[in-house]
Design an enzyme around this catalytic site. Structure first.
Site, PDB file in Angstrom:
ATOM      1  N   HIS A  19      10.387  52.735 -41.382  1.00 54.41           N
ATOM      2  CA  HIS A  19       9.447  53.659 -40.350  1.00 54.41           C
ATOM      3  C   HIS A  19       8.557  52.242 -39.832  1.00 54.41           C
ATOM      4  O   HIS A  19       7.707  52.404 -38.289  1.00 54.41           O
ATOM      5  CB  HIS A  19       8.501  54.567 -41.644  1.00 54.41           C
ATOM      6  CG  HIS A  19       6.742  54.817 -40.436  1.00 54.41           C
ATOM      7  ND1 HIS A  19       7.303  56.214 -40.620  1.00 54.41           N
ATOM      8  CD2 HIS A  19       5.794  54.487 -40.147  1.00 54.41           C
ATOM      9  CE1 HIS A  19       5.516  56.413 -40.037  1.00 54.41           C
ATOM     10  NE2 HIS A  19       4.726  55.540 -39.903  1.00 54.41           N
ATOM     11  N   GLU A  20       7.919  51.253 -40.350  1.00 53.99           N
ATOM     12  CA  GLU A  20       6.948  50.749 -39.464  1.00 53.99           C
ATOM     13  C   GLU A  20       8.731  49.708 -38.827  1.00 53.99           C
ATOM     14  O   GLU A  20       7.514  49.493 -37.676  1.00 53.99           O
ATOM     15  CB  GLU A  20       6.689  49.260 -40.711  1.00 53.99           C
ATOM     16  CG  GLU A  20       5.237  50.005 -41.442  1.00 53.99           C
ATOM     17  CD  GLU A  20       4.566  50.592 -40.838  1.00 53.99           C
ATOM     18  OE1 GLU A  20       3.703  50.294 -39.768  1.00 53.99           O
ATOM     19  OE2 GLU A  20       3.807  51.396 -41.483  1.00 53.99           O
TER      20      GLU A  20
ATOM     21  N   GLU B 100       4.122  58.812 -34.954  1.00 51.98           N
ATOM     22  CA  GLU B 100       4.336  58.535 -35.870  1.00 51.98           C
ATOM     23  C   GLU B 100       5.765  59.650 -36.816  1.00 51.98           C
ATOM     24  O   GLU B 100       6.946  59.082 -37.721  1.00 51.98           O
ATOM     25  CB  GLU B 100       3.372  59.289 -37.031  1.00 51.98           C
ATOM     26  CG  GLU B 100       1.902  58.481 -36.369  1.00 51.98           C
ATOM     27  CD  GLU B 100       2.078  57.229 -37.885  1.00 51.98           C
ATOM     28  OE1 GLU B 100       2.821  57.106 -39.031  1.00 51.98           O
ATOM     29  OE2 GLU B 100       2.116  56.358 -37.574  1.00 51.98           O
TER      30      GLU B 100
ATOM     31  N   HIS C 102       8.266  51.810 -36.100  1.00 49.92           N
ATOM     32  CA  HIS C 102       7.744  51.270 -34.762  1.00 49.92           C
ATOM     33  C   HIS C 102       7.282  50.152 -33.434  1.00 49.92           C
ATOM     34  O   HIS C 102       7.521  50.155 -32.606  1.00 49.92           O
ATOM     35  CB  HIS C 102       6.242  51.024 -35.226  1.00 49.92           C
ATOM     36  CG  HIS C 102       4.998  52.160 -36.143  1.00 49.92           C
ATOM     37  ND1 HIS C 102       5.108  53.845 -34.934  1.00 49.92           N
ATOM     38  CD2 HIS C 102       4.690  53.243 -37.248  1.00 49.92           C
ATOM     39  CE1 HIS C 102       4.611  54.890 -35.547  1.00 49.92           C
ATOM     40  NE2 HIS C 102       4.482  53.963 -36.817  1.00 49.92           N
TER      41      HIS C 102
END
Length: 263
Positions: free
Chosen positions: A128-129, A189, A132
């Protein structure tokens, strides 16, 4: 003069309107080199100001999962701009959190390892990070916060190097809070969740563990603000979105060699 400024603005908008790795249109006008420099400065400040975890087992696990996730991200999104190198640090912080900054810096709080109970759950967070970073969400968020006028100023100053970088940091009042002070939008997100699921599956981590992770997060976090008051999706909404994408992720997982990061 006004006509020239309008023409310059239109040119910048066209140049900055790009596609994220998932195909979403975005406007990200801050020069990537400047974002990378700020990310590096912010991470250096964090390393100076925050204690670093010394647990060898925790560091081995985080480094292994991060390395596997980054390799999978490059394979899954070959067209995305990737940092040349990634720096990963485990901070001695009890909160269950992790973050990634422009330029390839990843911070993991030791407290996350009590909520992410398996390597696959940790991979869900790191995927997930990394998502980003690959989707330039920080740049897009900066562009939104600064406004077009300030972005024009930044573009004009970028050739002045140190002055431009320091001026932007001061204008935003961020310092070491880069990437933390500016919360991502719900769209960011959701996109990072989508990319993270694909990345962890490509890395050979069971994507079903992403659902288990967010259930753990919900249990650890107690009450959560109503979804319409938060930039983050509610846990139930996040889990539902992950489950909708699970068949595609499972297909990628079955085709991938199993990840070998022992918990």
């Amino acid at each position: 003069m006004r006509r020239c400024l309008l023409l310059l603005l239109a040119t910048l908008l066209l140049a900055g309107c790009e596609k994220t790795p998932t195909g979403r249109s975005q406007l990200a006008l801050v020069p990537e080199g400047l974002m990378d420099e700020m990310g590096g400065d912010a991470f250096t400040q964090m390393r100076r100001q925050r204690p670093i975890a010394r647990d060898p087992a925790a560091n081995r696990l985080v480094q292994c999962v991060a390395r596997t996730v980054v390799d999978a991200a490059e394979a899954r999104y070959p067209g995305a701009a990737m940092p040349e190198a990634w720096e990963v640090v485990v901070f001695d912080d009890p909160t269950p959190n992790a973050f990634a900054l422009p330029g390839g810096r990843i911070g993991v709080h030791a407290g996350l390892l009590r909520v992410a109970e398996t390597p696959a759950q940790l991979a869900a967070v790191l995927g997930h990070e990394v998502g980003h970073v690959l989707a330039s969400h920080g740049n897009e968020r900066f562009t939104q916060q600064l406004g077009i006028r300030a972005v024009l100023l930044v573009v004009g100053l970028v050739s002045e190097g140190e002055l431009a970088r320091e001026g932007l940091m001061q204008a935003l009042g961020l310092g070491a809070r880069l990437g933390i002070a500016l919360p991502f939008s719900r769209a960011h997100e959701e996109e990072a969740d989508q990319m993270g699921l694909a990345i962890m599956a490509t890395a050979g981590f069971d994507p079903r563990q992403s659902v288990a992770l967010w259930r753990n997060m919900a249990a650890a976090g107690g009450g959560q603000p109503p979804e319409f008051l938060s930039t983050h999706p509610a846990h139930d909404t996040r889990i539902e979105a992950l489950e909708r994408r699970m068949p595609e992720a499972m297909a990628a997982f079955r085709d991938a060699p199993p990840a070998r990061c022992a918990g």
